[in-house]
Scaffold this motif. Structure first.
Motif, PDB file in Angstrom:
ATOM      1  N   SER A  96      45.631  59.195  27.133  1.00 20.23           N
ATOM      2  CA  SER A  96      45.132  57.859  26.831  1.00 20.23           C
ATOM      3  C   SER A  96      43.852  57.551  27.603  1.00 20.23           C
ATOM      4  O   SER A  96      42.988  56.818  27.113  1.00 20.23           O
ATOM      5  CB  SER A  96      46.205  56.809  27.152  1.00 20.23           C
ATOM      6  N   HIS A  97      43.720  58.117  28.791  1.00 14.85           N
ATOM      7  CA  HIS A  97      42.513  57.884  29.593  1.00 14.85           C
ATOM      8  C   HIS A  97      41.335  58.698  29.061  1.00 14.85           C
ATOM      9  O   HIS A  97      40.230  58.179  28.868  1.00 14.85           O
ATOM     10  CB  HIS A  97      42.797  58.243  31.046  1.00 14.85           C
ATOM     11  N   LEU A  98      41.574  59.984  28.800  1.00 11.40           N
ATOM     12  CA  LEU A  98      40.498  60.876  28.371  1.00 11.40           C
ATOM     13  C   LEU A  98      40.012  60.565  26.968  1.00 11.40           C
ATOM     14  O   LEU A  98      38.879  60.889  26.614  1.00 11.40           O
ATOM     15  CB  LEU A  98      40.962  62.330  28.447  1.00 11.40           C
ATOM     16  N   SER A  99      40.860  59.946  26.148  1.00 13.91           N
ATOM     17  CA  SER A  99      40.459  59.637  24.775  1.00 13.91           C
ATOM     18  C   SER A  99      39.281  58.676  24.732  1.00 13.91           C
ATOM     19  O   SER A  99      38.579  58.588  23.726  1.00 13.91           O
ATOM     20  CB  SER A  99      41.643  59.041  23.998  1.00 13.91           C
ATOM     21  N   THR A 135      56.521  53.126  28.706  1.00 12.80           N
ATOM     22  CA  THR A 135      56.185  51.876  29.386  1.00 12.80           C
ATOM     23  C   THR A 135      54.933  51.915  30.249  1.00 12.80           C
ATOM     24  O   THR A 135      54.494  50.871  30.737  1.00 12.80           O
ATOM     25  CB  THR A 135      57.364  51.436  30.284  1.00 12.80           C
ATOM     26  N   VAL A 136      54.340  53.109  30.473  1.00 11.93           N
ATOM     27  CA  VAL A 136      53.165  53.218  31.345  1.00 11.93           C
ATOM     28  C   VAL A 136      51.924  53.536  30.513  1.00 11.93           C
ATOM     29  O   VAL A 136      51.960  54.393  29.633  1.00 11.93           O
ATOM     30  CB  VAL A 136      53.369  54.319  32.413  1.00 11.93           C
ATOM     31  N   ARG A 137      50.823  52.836  30.780  1.00  8.23           N
ATOM     32  CA  ARG A 137      49.576  53.057  30.054  1.00  8.23           C
ATOM     33  C   ARG A 137      48.402  53.099  31.029  1.00  8.23           C
ATOM     34  O   ARG A 137      48.449  52.479  32.088  1.00  8.23           O
ATOM     35  CB  ARG A 137      49.332  51.935  29.028  1.00  8.23           C
ATOM     36  N   ALA A 138      47.345  53.827  30.687  1.00  9.57           N
ATOM     37  CA  ALA A 138      46.116  53.890  31.484  1.00  9.57           C
ATOM     38  C   ALA A 138      45.015  53.156  30.735  1.00  9.57           C
ATOM     39  O   ALA A 138      44.713  53.490  29.586  1.00  9.57           O
ATOM     40  CB  ALA A 138      45.714  55.340  31.737  1.00  9.57           C
ATOM     41  N   LEU A 139      44.432  52.140  31.361  1.00 13.56           N
ATOM     42  CA  LEU A 139      43.410  51.322  30.722  1.00 13.56           C
ATOM     43  C   LEU A 139      42.107  51.392  31.508  1.00 13.56           C
ATOM     44  O   LEU A 139      42.125  51.521  32.735  1.00 13.56           O
ATOM     45  CB  LEU A 139      43.865  49.858  30.633  1.00 13.56           C
ATOM     46  N   PRO A 140      40.960  51.291  30.820  1.00 20.34           N
ATOM     47  CA  PRO A 140      39.671  51.316  31.522  1.00 20.34           C
ATOM     48  C   PRO A 140      39.422  49.991  32.225  1.00 20.34           C
ATOM     49  O   PRO A 140      40.021  48.972  31.886  1.00 20.34           O
ATOM     50  CB  PRO A 140      38.668  51.532  30.378  1.00 20.34           C
ATOM     51  N   ASN A 141      38.523  50.003  33.208  1.00 23.61           N
ATOM     52  CA  ASN A 141      38.133  48.788  33.904  1.00 23.61           C
ATOM     53  C   ASN A 141      36.970  48.154  33.143  1.00 23.61           C
ATOM     54  O   ASN A 141      35.829  48.569  33.275  1.00 23.61           O
ATOM     55  CB  ASN A 141      37.722  49.106  35.340  1.00 23.61           C
ATOM     56  N   GLY A 142      37.283  47.169  32.334  1.00 31.43           N
ATOM     57  CA  GLY A 142      36.251  46.545  31.520  1.00 31.43           C
ATOM     58  C   GLY A 142      36.210  47.148  30.125  1.00 31.43           C
ATOM     59  O   GLY A 142      37.046  47.955  29.747  1.00 31.43           O
ATOM     60  N   LYS A 143      35.207  46.752  29.350  1.00 34.58           N
ATOM     61  CA  LYS A 143      35.063  47.206  27.988  1.00 34.58           C
ATOM     62  C   LYS A 143      34.633  48.673  27.951  1.00 34.58           C
ATOM     63  O   LYS A 143      33.630  49.053  28.550  1.00 34.58           O
ATOM     64  CB  LYS A 143      34.025  46.352  27.249  1.00 34.58           C
ATOM     65  N   TRP A 264      38.169  37.993  45.675  1.00 33.01           N
ATOM     66  CA  TRP A 264      39.514  38.569  45.641  1.00 33.01           C
ATOM     67  C   TRP A 264      39.457  40.007  45.118  1.00 33.01           C
ATOM     68  O   TRP A 264      40.092  40.904  45.662  1.00 33.01           O
ATOM     69  CB  TRP A 264      40.407  37.708  44.757  1.00 33.01           C
ATOM     70  N   LEU A 265      38.682  40.212  44.034  1.00 30.89           N
ATOM     71  CA  LEU A 265      38.542  41.540  43.443  1.00 30.89           C
ATOM     72  C   LEU A 265      37.946  42.526  44.444  1.00 30.89           C
ATOM     73  O   LEU A 265      38.456  43.640  44.620  1.00 30.89           O
ATOM     74  CB  LEU A 265      37.662  41.465  42.193  1.00 30.89           C
ATOM     75  N   LEU A 266      36.872  42.119  45.125  1.00 28.62           N
ATOM     76  CA  LEU A 266      36.187  43.015  46.050  1.00 28.62           C
ATOM     77  C   LEU A 266      36.990  43.240  47.329  1.00 28.62           C
ATOM     78  O   LEU A 266      36.812  44.254  48.004  1.00 28.62           O
ATOM     79  CB  LEU A 266      34.806  42.461  46.387  1.00 28.62           C
ATOM     80  N   ASN A 267      37.840  42.301  47.671  1.00 24.75           N
ATOM     81  CA  ASN A 267      38.705  42.502  48.828  1.00 24.75           C
ATOM     82  C   ASN A 267      39.738  43.588  48.559  1.00 24.75           C
ATOM     83  O   ASN A 267      40.093  44.358  49.455  1.00 24.75           O
ATOM     84  CB  ASN A 267      39.408  41.193  49.186  1.00 24.75           C
ATOM     85  N   GLU A 268      40.203  43.659  47.308  1.00 23.13           N
ATOM     86  CA  GLU A 268      41.189  44.670  46.929  1.00 23.13           C
ATOM     87  C   GLU A 268      40.533  45.999  46.567  1.00 23.13           C
ATOM     88  O   GLU A 268      41.059  47.076  46.874  1.00 23.13           O
ATOM     89  CB  GLU A 268      42.027  44.169  45.751  1.00 23.13           C
ATOM     90  N   THR A 269      39.389  45.921  45.882  1.00 18.86           N
ATOM     91  CA  THR A 269      38.670  47.129  45.455  1.00 18.86           C
ATOM     92  C   THR A 269      37.212  47.001  45.896  1.00 18.86           C
ATOM     93  O   THR A 269      36.371  46.512  45.141  1.00 18.86           O
ATOM     94  CB  THR A 269      38.748  47.304  43.923  1.00 18.86           C
ATOM     95  N   PRO A 270      36.885  47.416  47.106  1.00 15.32           N
ATOM     96  CA  PRO A 270      35.541  47.210  47.672  1.00 15.32           C
ATOM     97  C   PRO A 270      34.423  47.826  46.836  1.00 15.32           C
ATOM     98  O   PRO A 270      34.607  48.833  46.152  1.00 15.32           O
ATOM     99  CB  PRO A 270      35.641  47.892  49.050  1.00 15.32           C
ATOM    100  N   LEU A 271      33.264  47.204  46.955  1.00 13.41           N
ATOM    101  CA  LEU A 271      32.070  47.693  46.273  1.00 13.41           C
ATOM    102  C   LEU A 271      31.528  48.940  46.953  1.00 13.41           C
ATOM    103  O   LEU A 271      30.932  49.798  46.306  1.00 13.41           O
ATOM    104  CB  LEU A 271      31.018  46.583  46.258  1.00 13.41           C
ATOM    105  N   SER A 272      31.750  49.065  48.256  1.00 14.15           N
ATOM    106  CA  SER A 272      31.321  50.248  49.006  1.00 14.15           C
ATOM    107  C   SER A 272      32.134  50.339  50.292  1.00 14.15           C
ATOM    108  O   SER A 272      32.895  49.425  50.644  1.00 14.15           O
ATOM    109  CB  SER A 272      29.827  50.169  49.328  1.00 14.15           C
TER     110      SER A 272
END
Length: 337
Positions: A96-99, A135-143, A264-272
């Motif tokens: 599902s991710h590689l597609s 029940t488990v799926r892999a989705l991209p971050n954004g469009k 909140w987003l950057l605290n969980e997933t830092p930009l660098s």
């Protein structure tokens, strides 16, 4: 050989004897074939093995006729090894991710493995990973854009030339040119980025390697001449400093005020790795400081935040944001008029 190993060996041989669809084989024919292979087994044992194996291997009983006949799915892999549940789950999620990343030409070559993984997870309710597959799926971050379509002949030629270190003749349609042109390339690497795959190669016109989008290659032929060895070339170095950029990619200190949701987003997933977030007095917003690449991808991400960010440095980013905002506003004003 123990009874267990003997049984497993017999079943693997039996599966290998079953032809792929549209071909099929009867139980009696399988019995004769196994006897020719040196197995002493009864017809009833073959029937029992087939019924049990259909829950694990991509085989099924064909419809029609008075006597049962068996066939193997066209997408079944050549080997008949049993895939471990954990491996099957990993492949199922990877599909599902590689597609969304790989062109259909490449995905088709993995169809057999994906099919086997899916079959074993969904048909065998006794293994603990069965529910994960549902029940488990892999989705991209954004469009995520659909992968660019690449000719199977082009993919064959590009991968063959790269692996064999041969020169490659291509007909390439560059975005800035009205008609396709022929090039002789010296392949140096292959990069898959989001929905586009690039061949990194040197040409007669460019002293340094440049990138060619595979979906813009309309024809490709592997030549007999060896490709020129690019001394000191590193695909990782090329990606870090030149991919989608005309200049070496440097770093820059980004300073900006960000909304609560972005903080909140950057605290969980830092930009660098070098990032800090400080609450602003009298506001729910926070001050972001981070050392980031000064490349198009990072700037596009910052610009896409719109009203959720106010950039304070670097100065050229601020000017570019102002220019983009003015151009966007002008377009909407023109439409309104």
């Amino acid at each position: 050989m123990s009874d267990t190993k003997d049984t497993l060996h017999r079943i693997k041989q039996m599966i290998a004897l079953i032809p792929k669809e549209p071909g099929d084989i009867s139980t009696r024919e399988l019995l004769c074939a196994l006897e020719n292979e040196g197995f002493n087994v009864s017809k009833r044992t073959i029937q029992r093995d087939l019924e049990k194996s259909s829950n694990t291997f991509p085989i099924y009983q064909s419809v029609g006729g008075h006597h049962p006949r068996w066939t193997r799915k066209k997408t079944a892999p050549l080997d008949t090894d049993i895939m471990l549940p954990a491996t099957a789950l990993a492949l199922h999620l990877a599909e599902s991710h590689l597609s969304r990343l790989l062109p259909s030409t490449v995905l088709q070559r993995l169809t057999a493995q994906f099919e086997l993984a899916r079959h074993q997870l969904l048909s065998n309710t006794s293994n603990t990973f069965h529910n994960w597959a549902r029940t488990v799926r892999a989705l991209p971050n954004g469009k995520a854009l659909l992968p660019a379509d690449i000719s199977s002949n082009v993919w064959e030629a590009v991968s063959d030339a790269l692996l064999r270190e041969r020169q490659l003749r291509v007909v390439y349609q560059a975005r800035e040119q009205s008609a396709p042109r022929e090039h002789v390339l010296h392949p140096a690497g292959l990069v898959s980025r989001h929905a586009i795959s690039y061949l990194v190669a040197r040409t007669k016109s460019y002293e340094q390697p440049v990138q060619f989008a595979l979906h813009r290659i309309t024809d490709a032929e592997v030549l007999t001449d060896p490709a020129m060895e690019l001394e000191g070339f590193s695909i990782d170095h090329f990606i870090s400093r030149q991919l989608n950029s005309e200049e070496d990619i440097t770093t820059v200190s980004l300073e900006a005020d960000v909304s609560p949701s972005i903080a909140w987003l950057l605290n969980e997933t830092p930009l660098s790795m070098e990032q800090s977030l400080t609450p602003l007095e009298g506001s729910h917003w926070q001050r972001l400081r981070a050392v980031v690449p000064n490349d198009k991808e990072t700037r596009w991400w910052v610009y896409s935040l719109g009203e959720n960010i106010r950039v304070r440095a670097p100065a050229d980013w601020i000017e570019e944001i102002k220019t983009r905002a003015q151009q966007t506003l002008a377009q909407y004003q023109e439409n309104a008029e």
